[in-house]
Design a protein around this motif. Structure first.
Motif, PDB file in Angstrom:
ATOM      1  N   TRP A  81       0.812  -1.216   0.000  1.00 50.86           N
ATOM      2  CA  TRP A  81       0.000   0.000   0.000  1.00 50.86           C
ATOM      3  C   TRP A  81       0.842   1.260   0.000  1.00 50.86           C
ATOM      4  O   TRP A  81       0.419   2.298  -0.530  1.00 50.86           O
ATOM      5  N   LEU A  82       2.032   1.188   0.545  1.00 51.42           N
ATOM      6  CA  LEU A  82       2.943   2.316   0.488  1.00 51.42           C
ATOM      7  C   LEU A  82       3.297   2.613  -0.968  1.00 51.42           C
ATOM      8  O   LEU A  82       3.293   3.769  -1.413  1.00 51.42           O
ATOM      9  N   TRP A  83       3.559   1.541  -1.721  1.00 50.57           N
ATOM     10  CA  TRP A  83       3.890   1.702  -3.135  1.00 50.57           C
ATOM     11  C   TRP A  83       2.695   2.246  -3.915  1.00 50.57           C
ATOM     12  O   TRP A  83       2.833   3.181  -4.713  1.00 50.57           O
ATOM     13  N   ILE A  84       1.540   1.672  -3.653  1.00 49.24           N
ATOM     14  CA  ILE A  84       0.354   2.076  -4.424  1.00 49.24           C
ATOM     15  C   ILE A  84       0.061   3.556  -4.190  1.00 49.24           C
ATOM     16  O   ILE A  84      -0.125   4.339  -5.131  1.00 49.24           O
ATOM     17  N   THR A  85      -0.022   3.955  -2.914  1.00 49.62           N
ATOM     18  CA  THR A  85      -0.346   5.345  -2.604  1.00 49.62           C
ATOM     19  C   THR A  85       0.770   6.279  -3.075  1.00 49.62           C
ATOM     20  O   THR A  85       0.488   7.389  -3.550  1.00 49.62           O
ATOM     21  N   GLY A  86       2.009   5.820  -2.973  1.00 48.96           N
ATOM     22  CA  GLY A  86       3.107   6.655  -3.429  1.00 48.96           C
ATOM     23  C   GLY A  86       3.020   6.936  -4.929  1.00 48.96           C
ATOM     24  O   GLY A  86       3.172   8.088  -5.383  1.00 48.96           O
ATOM     25  N   LEU A  87       2.719   5.901  -5.684  1.00 51.38           N
ATOM     26  CA  LEU A  87       2.641   6.068  -7.140  1.00 51.38           C
ATOM     27  C   LEU A  87       1.442   6.936  -7.528  1.00 51.38           C
ATOM     28  O   LEU A  87       1.535   7.781  -8.428  1.00 51.38           O
ATOM     29  N   LEU A  88       0.337   6.728  -6.827  1.00 51.52           N
ATOM     30  CA  LEU A  88      -0.848   7.552  -7.123  1.00 51.52           C
ATOM     31  C   LEU A  88      -0.580   9.015  -6.768  1.00 51.52           C
ATOM     32  O   LEU A  88      -1.031   9.929  -7.465  1.00 51.52           O
ATOM     33  N   PHE A  89       0.141   9.209  -5.692  1.00 50.88           N
ATOM     34  CA  PHE A  89       0.500  10.567  -5.299  1.00 50.88           C
ATOM     35  C   PHE A  89       1.366  11.206  -6.390  1.00 50.88           C
ATOM     36  O   PHE A  89       1.150  12.373  -6.763  1.00 50.88           O
ATOM     37  N   LEU A  90       2.305  10.444  -6.897  1.00 52.88           N
ATOM     38  CA  LEU A  90       3.162  10.970  -7.982  1.00 52.88           C
ATOM     39  C   LEU A  90       2.325  11.316  -9.210  1.00 52.88           C
ATOM     40  O   LEU A  90       2.579  12.333  -9.873  1.00 52.88           O
ATOM     41  N   SER A  91       1.340  10.483  -9.499  1.00 53.01           N
ATOM     42  CA  SER A  91       0.467  10.793 -10.647  1.00 53.01           C
ATOM     43  C   SER A  91      -0.291  12.093 -10.388  1.00 53.01           C
ATOM     44  O   SER A  91      -0.551  12.874 -11.311  1.00 53.01           O
ATOM     45  N   GLY A  92      -0.638  12.334  -9.135  1.00 56.71           N
ATOM     46  CA  GLY A  92      -1.285  13.596  -8.796  1.00 56.71           C
ATOM     47  C   GLY A  92      -0.370  14.774  -9.041  1.00 56.71           C
ATOM     48  O   GLY A  92      -0.798  15.828  -9.547  1.00 56.71           O
ATOM     49  N   VAL A  93       0.905  14.597  -8.705  1.00 57.30           N
ATOM     50  CA  VAL A  93       1.892  15.663  -8.951  1.00 57.30           C
ATOM     51  C   VAL A  93       2.010  15.918 -10.454  1.00 57.30           C
ATOM     52  O   VAL A  93       2.073  17.069 -10.907  1.00 57.30           O
ATOM     53  N   VAL A  94       2.011  14.824 -11.208  1.00 60.02           N
ATOM     54  CA  VAL A  94       2.081  14.963 -12.678  1.00 60.02           C
ATOM     55  C   VAL A  94       0.866  15.741 -13.189  1.00 60.02           C
ATOM     56  O   VAL A  94       1.003  16.634 -14.045  1.00 60.02           O
ATOM     57  N   GLY A  95      -0.303  15.404 -12.667  1.00 58.04           N
ATOM     58  CA  GLY A  95      -1.518  16.116 -13.056  1.00 58.04           C
ATOM     59  C   GLY A  95      -1.428  17.593 -12.738  1.00 58.04           C
ATOM     60  O   GLY A  95      -1.840  18.448 -13.526  1.00 58.04           O
ATOM     61  N   PHE A  96      -0.876  17.903 -11.585  1.00 59.26           N
ATOM     62  CA  PHE A  96      -0.717  19.292 -11.170  1.00 59.26           C
ATOM     63  C   PHE A  96       0.214  20.037 -12.133  1.00 59.26           C
ATOM     64  O   PHE A  96      -0.095  21.147 -12.593  1.00 59.26           O
ATOM     65  N   VAL A  97       1.336  19.408 -12.432  1.00 62.81           N
ATOM     66  CA  VAL A  97       2.326  20.059 -13.322  1.00 62.81           C
ATOM     67  C   VAL A  97       1.710  20.272 -14.707  1.00 62.81           C
ATOM     68  O   VAL A  97       1.858  21.336 -15.319  1.00 62.81           O
ATOM     69  N   ALA A  98       0.978  19.255 -15.158  1.00 65.33           N
ATOM     70  CA  ALA A  98       0.340  19.374 -16.487  1.00 65.33           C
ATOM     71  C   ALA A  98      -0.673  20.512 -16.495  1.00 65.33           C
ATOM     72  O   ALA A  98      -0.739  21.322 -17.423  1.00 65.33           O
ATOM     73  N   ARG A  99      -1.469  20.596 -15.455  1.00 68.88           N
ATOM     74  CA  ARG A  99      -2.466  21.662 -15.355  1.00 68.88           C
ATOM     75  C   ARG A  99      -1.782  23.029 -15.342  1.00 68.88           C
ATOM     76  O   ARG A  99      -2.221  23.975 -15.998  1.00 68.88           O
ATOM     77  N   ALA A 100      -0.710  23.131 -14.575  1.00 73.40           N
ATOM     78  CA  ALA A 100       0.004  24.413 -14.496  1.00 73.40           C
ATOM     79  C   ALA A 100       0.606  24.787 -15.850  1.00 73.40           C
ATOM     80  O   ALA A 100       0.569  25.949 -16.264  1.00 73.40           O
ATOM     81  N   ALA A 101       1.120  23.778 -16.517  1.00 72.36           N
ATOM     82  CA  ALA A 101       1.754  24.052 -17.822  1.00 72.36           C
ATOM     83  C   ALA A 101       0.712  24.467 -18.857  1.00 72.36           C
ATOM     84  O   ALA A 101       0.933  25.369 -19.662  1.00 72.36           O
ATOM     85  N   ILE A 102      -0.447  23.839 -18.810  1.00 73.21           N
ATOM     86  CA  ILE A 102      -1.453  24.116 -19.842  1.00 73.21           C
ATOM     87  C   ILE A 102      -2.232  25.397 -19.533  1.00 73.21           C
ATOM     88  O   ILE A 102      -2.468  26.235 -20.398  1.00 73.21           O
TER      89      ILE A 102
END
Lengths: 456, 168, 458
Positions: free
Chosen positions: A34-55
């Protein structure tokens, strides 16, 4: 002969401490997964944030509505969880003992919320010359400008809440961490467990708890007003901050109950976590669900009865047209579903029933935050100084980046909690030990009765 | 069957007496305990009290809701005057009055249920002694005529201060 | 630390029923005095009926004056009963035991008196029935369900009925004790009222279940009553300062604040009058004081929000109203008194454990709260109405007349009169509750310390 504490299997303080220390020393495969799962999902959230900021950048608020809603959701649930420890410790409720540390541990999520709050500061203009809590509109022009309002004060309030929560966790865990370290043969530091130290610890926790509680209510009020109500022209709803404060009690308790259930079931802590803990908490949960409805109704009836065009537009925006599905889901999951679940005594007297109600409530809270923040953020910058809301904005449907940020934010909170649970024992050793000492079973006439001592 | 009432000044002695009664073949249905304060259920060995009290508030609530809805709907249709721009059948005010009606019905029926399930008013009360309200624990038991003396001895041995018989 | 006083059941009966069985002479003097105040109110009301509402100070635009202020005040006091009895019963707080019946009875009588106020205020009270009672008396006119003035009687009637039934149900075991301790006519009356109560386990179980069930049912009603009363003001868009969404919980928490303080006052008075110092102890006042700190602070939060959001819209009329309330004569001393007496003085005193356990200071602070809260209701109603109309020539002031003051004072007298009459006939501390508390009390040895404990069913 007296039985020990009425819960089969019986255990002593020494047995409990040994068990907790041993569990804390081990990291199981499920935990790591679960540490891995939540960690990866959190990273995907960061990616979403960066994408939103860039666009979309930060110039317009509208694309960030779901991000703001996620931040508010985390503040209302995870960051508010320590209020469970504060309130029930002050009330002297014995059933609090297995859940206080869980509640306190969630204060670490405050760090994530502060980080998420920083970009939001760029999305909201200063309070000058518009209607806000800071009263810097033209009618009160002689008041002058309050430096940094609302940004500086909102972030300060949030940081203060987070620090208070972390301080409570640190103090509360001090004795336990000493226990763990001494069992591992390490140095125990300054904690000796003297009468004076316990006295100071208890009084300190009570005072910190009071401070935390007041700061939480104030922060919820400030952030919810400045980042939602003040952005909708003409929206003046005095009960709104109280509603948000209530939501934080509601969400904090719900997340604690859910975690307690998961700990019992997957952490194999059935001998320490019993039906009675869920039963006691479910009564408070039911009361808070009823209060949720009451606060909502108090606001609704006044707007409905007033029937001014502004009030009708606000009702349409927030409840009956633009965001009606969010409202129906929030209403159903925050009030109706928990009420229909918890109404039955047999459901309250179970471990699953209150947990199910908690899941409903958490989901309902998420939709409620989306309803409020997405709606508020969809008002264009040029319109927020209008006298009244005249035109309803279009419904903002989430896209993939919004979903990534929502899921990522929640996963990030869980990730931080899991990390913190490796540092601090997930169940309070000293509070549970105190509870064991204050509880026994004795014969009274022809029946066995539990005898509970008062701790103060 | 005639009734017997034993009075105990000590609740532990009364509990021992009920145990002795059970050993003598008198089940929970044959004896009853009289006290002036509530004791935890089963303290004197009595069986768990089964009741249907929870049904009453539901019935009352349904009735109250129906009456309130009928009242608010019928009165507004009978005198359809638009006030404050609100529809003739306005749901929020109807909800408020329906809510009060529901709660009133639930409360009234709950109290009816309490009286019904408590079996009060009780006109044929059976044996009773005013010392019960002074702290004595009373045990009433239905005893066959030929066993009156045996049961009286049982109570005396258990520590009863007084034993009353029906008709005495 | 909990101070336990163990009494035999006979001692409890004697001490708590001594007043019912034989009242001292001063009691009748006090009843006479309170009755005289109530009679004075009735006479004033009669004069008002005869000469018309012109004998009061009410006039355009202040059409709601002392009667409505007092109405809300007494509705507020009535919230004490459910707060203490229901909530503390549901949360199984042991320290509620001496306070519950007094609080419940205060609820019933204050509600009755509160319900009389709109009738008195109406001027032609026989017409009240036309717009409240759901029946077509004449010309096809029915009640306006959409008006909060119709929601009010529905709520108050429900609460009054519920509270009265709650008191009656819980009284039965104590009436049985009175039945067993009296002779002659009194015995016959108590025997009829006791309904054949014997004290079987079934009857006790149902008494306890009834307590929980009725508490759970009355709690939502108690919240709804004062909320509905608040909506008399809040749904109105015509008066500045009234149209706020916060009014419902603000009124409810204010009611709880004044109600619980009134119960503190009442308990101290009962303790003094009936010499119940073994039953109403400093630890009870300490617990009530701590509860009051939480309630008062919650009330302050709601007051702060209400005030802040009044100014939030930056509307000039709203700001002018608040200026009138806070800074302008004759309202500013009332506002100052309200804030100081309603919160600052009592709460700062209650922070001290010594004060919370002091009979004298708890009496003073609880009285201060109720003076402050009465002023709060006055300040909500009068200033807003004084500036109700947009044209300044329609602005007015309000000076209550002697008739209004007499009726308000008489209302206080009537409530105390009813309480005294009740205290003569029934015990104000539930006997079985005290006895049960003793039965469930125990101790746990932790090291060298014996910790007070409670027996709980497994």
């Amino acid at each position: 002969m007296e039985r020990r504490n009425g819960h089969p299997p019986e255990f002593t303080v020494a047995e409990y401490v040994k068990d907790l220390a041993n569990r804390h020393a081990i990291t199981g495969p499920r935990y790591r997964r679960w540490l891995w799962i939540t960690g990866l999902l959190f990273l995907s959230g960061v990616v979403g944030f960066v994408a939103r900021a860039a666009i979309d950048g930060f110039d317009e608020r509208q694309p960030w509505g779901y991000f703001a809603a996620t931040m508010a959701f985390l503040l209302t649930t995870f960051v508010s969880a320590p209020v469970v420890a504060v309130a029930f410790r002050m009330a002297g409720a014995h059933w609090r003992r297995p859940m206080v540390r869980i509640a306190e541990l969630y204060s670490v999520v405050g760090v994530l919320v502060v980080v998420m709050f920083i970009p939001m500061l760029f999305m909201v203009p200063s309070a000058h010359n518009r209607r806000t809590m800071w009263f810097q509109g033209d009618t009160l022009g002689s008041m002058g400008k309050i430096f940094g309002a609302p940004h500086v004060y909102d972030i300060l309030a949030l940081v203060a809440v987070v620090i208070a929560g972390l301080a409570m966790l640190w103090f509360s865990a001090k004795a336990d961490r000493t226990q763990i370290r001494s069992r591992a043969g390490e140095s125990v530091g300054t904690w000796l467990g003297s009468w004076k130290q316990w006295n100071v610890l208890w009084k300190g926790l009570v005072m910190l708890g009071g401070l935390y509680f007041m700061m939480l209510i104030m922060t919820q009020a400030l952030i919810s007003i400045d980042f939602s109500m003040a952005l909708v022209p003409g929206w003046r709803d005095a009960i709104f901050p109280a509603q948000q404060a209530l939501a934080s009690l509601h969400g904090g308790l719900a997340i604690t109950i859910l975690t307690l259930y998961l700990l019992r079931r997957y952490g194999h802590m059935e001998q320490y976590i019993h039906m009675e803990h869920f039963w006691a908490a479910s009564k408070i949960l039911l009361a808070l669900s009823l209060l949720w409805f009451y606060f909502w109704w108090s606001g609704f009836i006044v707007f409905w009865y007033g029937r001014t065009p502004l009030e009708q537009n606000l009702l349409d925006l927030l409840m009956f047209k633009t965001y009606k599905w969010y409202f129906y889901l929030a209403f159903g999951l925050s009030f109706l579903a928990p009420l229909l679940t918890l109404l039955w005594n047999s459901v309250r007297r179970s471990t699953f029933g209150p947990t199910l109600a908690s899941v409903f409530i958490l989901t309902g809270l998420l939709f409620d935050k989306m309803r409020v923040y997405v709606a508020a953020f969809s008002i264009p910058n040029a319109d927020i100084t209008d006298h009244a809301l005249a035109v309803l904005p279009a419904t903002n449907i989430p896209d993939v980046f919004d979903l990534m940020m929502v899921v990522g934010g929640i996963s990030g909170a869980v990730f931080l909690f899991l990390l913190a649970a490796r540092v601090v024992p997930i169940m309070s050793i000293w509070e549970m030990s105190q509870g064991i000492k204050l509880r026994t079973v004795r014969r009274f006439l022809r029946i066995d009765m539990i005898v509970m001592g008062r701790s103060e | 069957m005639p009734q017997m009432l034993a009075l105990f000044s000590d609740d532990q002695e009364a509990a021992n007496a009920t145990e002795a009664l059970e050993q003598a073949g008198y089940g929970n249905d044959n004896f009853d305990i009289l006290t002036d304060a509530p004791y935890p259920e089963g303290a004197f060995g009595e069986r768990e009290t089964k009741h249907k009290l929870y049904v009453f508030p539901f019935i009352g609530a349904l009735l109250g809701l129906s009456v309130a809805l009928l009242l608010t709907t019928a009165t507004q249709i009978a005198y359809p005057l638009v006030t404050g721009g609100k529809p003739i059948l306005s749901l929020p005010p109807m909800l408020i009055i329906s809510y009060e009606g529901t709660m009133l019905g639930a409360i009234i029926f709950t109290v009816i249920g309490i009286f019904f399930e408590s079996r009060v008013p009780n006109l044929r009360a059976g044996l009773y002694d005013p010392r019960i309200t002074e702290g004595y624990v009373g045990i009433t038991v239905d005893v066959a005529e030929d066993r009156l003396n045996a049961v009286e001895q049982l109570f005396r041995r258990a520590g009863a201060e007084d034993v009353l018989k029906e008709g005495s | 630390m909990q101070e336990r006083v163990t009494r035999t059941h006979e001692e409890i009966n004697s001490e708590l029923l001594s007043f019912n069985l034989k009242a001292p002479m001063w009691y009748w003097g006090l009843v006479g005095f309170m009755g005289t105040l109530a009679l004075g109110a009735a006479i004033s009301f009669g004069i008002m009926l005869n000469r018309g509402m012109g004998v009061t100070g009410m006039n355009r635009p202040v059409m709601w004056g002392l009667f409505l202020t007092d109405f809300i005040f007494w509705i507020g006091i009535s919230h004490a009963g459910v707060m203490l009895s229901a909530i503390l019963r549901l949360s199984k707080a042991e320290w509620r035991r001496p306070a519950t019946r007094a609080a419940e009875v205060l609820t019933v009588f204050s509600l009755m008196v509160a319900a009389l106020h709109p009738v008195v205020h109406a001027g032609r009270p026989w017409r009240v029935i036309y717009w409240v009672f759901p029946y077509d008396f004449a010309r096809g006119l029915w009640v306006n369900v959409r008006s909060p003035l119709v929601w009010d009687p529905a709520a108050i009637f429900t609460y009054l009925t519920g509270s009265t039934l709650f008191v009656i149900v819980a009284l039965i075991p104590d009436i049985a004790v009175l039945r067993d301790r009296t002779r002659g006519v009194r015995h016959k009356i108590y025997r009829a009222l006791a309904l054949g109560w014997r004290g079987t386990p079934r009857q006790w179980k149902l008494q306890i279940v009834a307590g929980f069930l009725l508490s759970a049912l009355l709690l939502p009603v108690f919240v709804s009553v004062h909320s509905i009363v608040s909506w008399d003001f809040a749904v109105n868009i015509g008066v500045e300062g009234w149209h706020a969404t916060i009014f419902a919980p603000y009124f409810v928490i204010g009611a709880v604040h004044s109600g619980v303080s009134a119960v503190v006052t009442m308990m101290i008075v009962l303790r003094g009058m009936f010499k119940w110092d073994k039953y109403i102890r400093p630890e009870h006042l300490d617990s009530l004081g701590r509860l009051l700190i939480v309630i008062a602070t919650a009330w302050l939060f709601f007051f702060f929000i209400e005030f802040t959001f009044a100014l939030f819209s930056l509307e000039s009329q709203e700001i002018a109203l608040r200026d009138l309330q806070v800074f302008t004569w004759p309202f500013w001393p009332l506002f100052l008194a309200f804030i100081v007496l309603g919160y600052i003085f009592p709460v700062s005193m209650w922070l001290s454990r010594r004060v919370r356990r002091s009979i004298k200071w708890m009496l003073i602070t609880s009285l201060a709260v109720n003076v402050g809260m009465w002023l709060e209701r006055f300040l909500i109603i009068i200033p807003g109405l004084a500036r109700k109309q947009p044209l300044t020539f329609d602005w007015g002031t309000y000076h209550p007349s002697i008739f209004e003051i007499t009726i308000v004072v008489g209302a206080f007298g009537f409530v105390f009169f009813l309480l005294l009459m009740f205290a003569k006939v029934f015990p104000l501390i539930p006997l079985f509750d005290i006895k049960e508390g003793q039965t469930l009390a125990d101790n746990i040895q932790v090291g060298r310390r014996s910790v007070p404990a409670l027996r709980i069913e497994e």
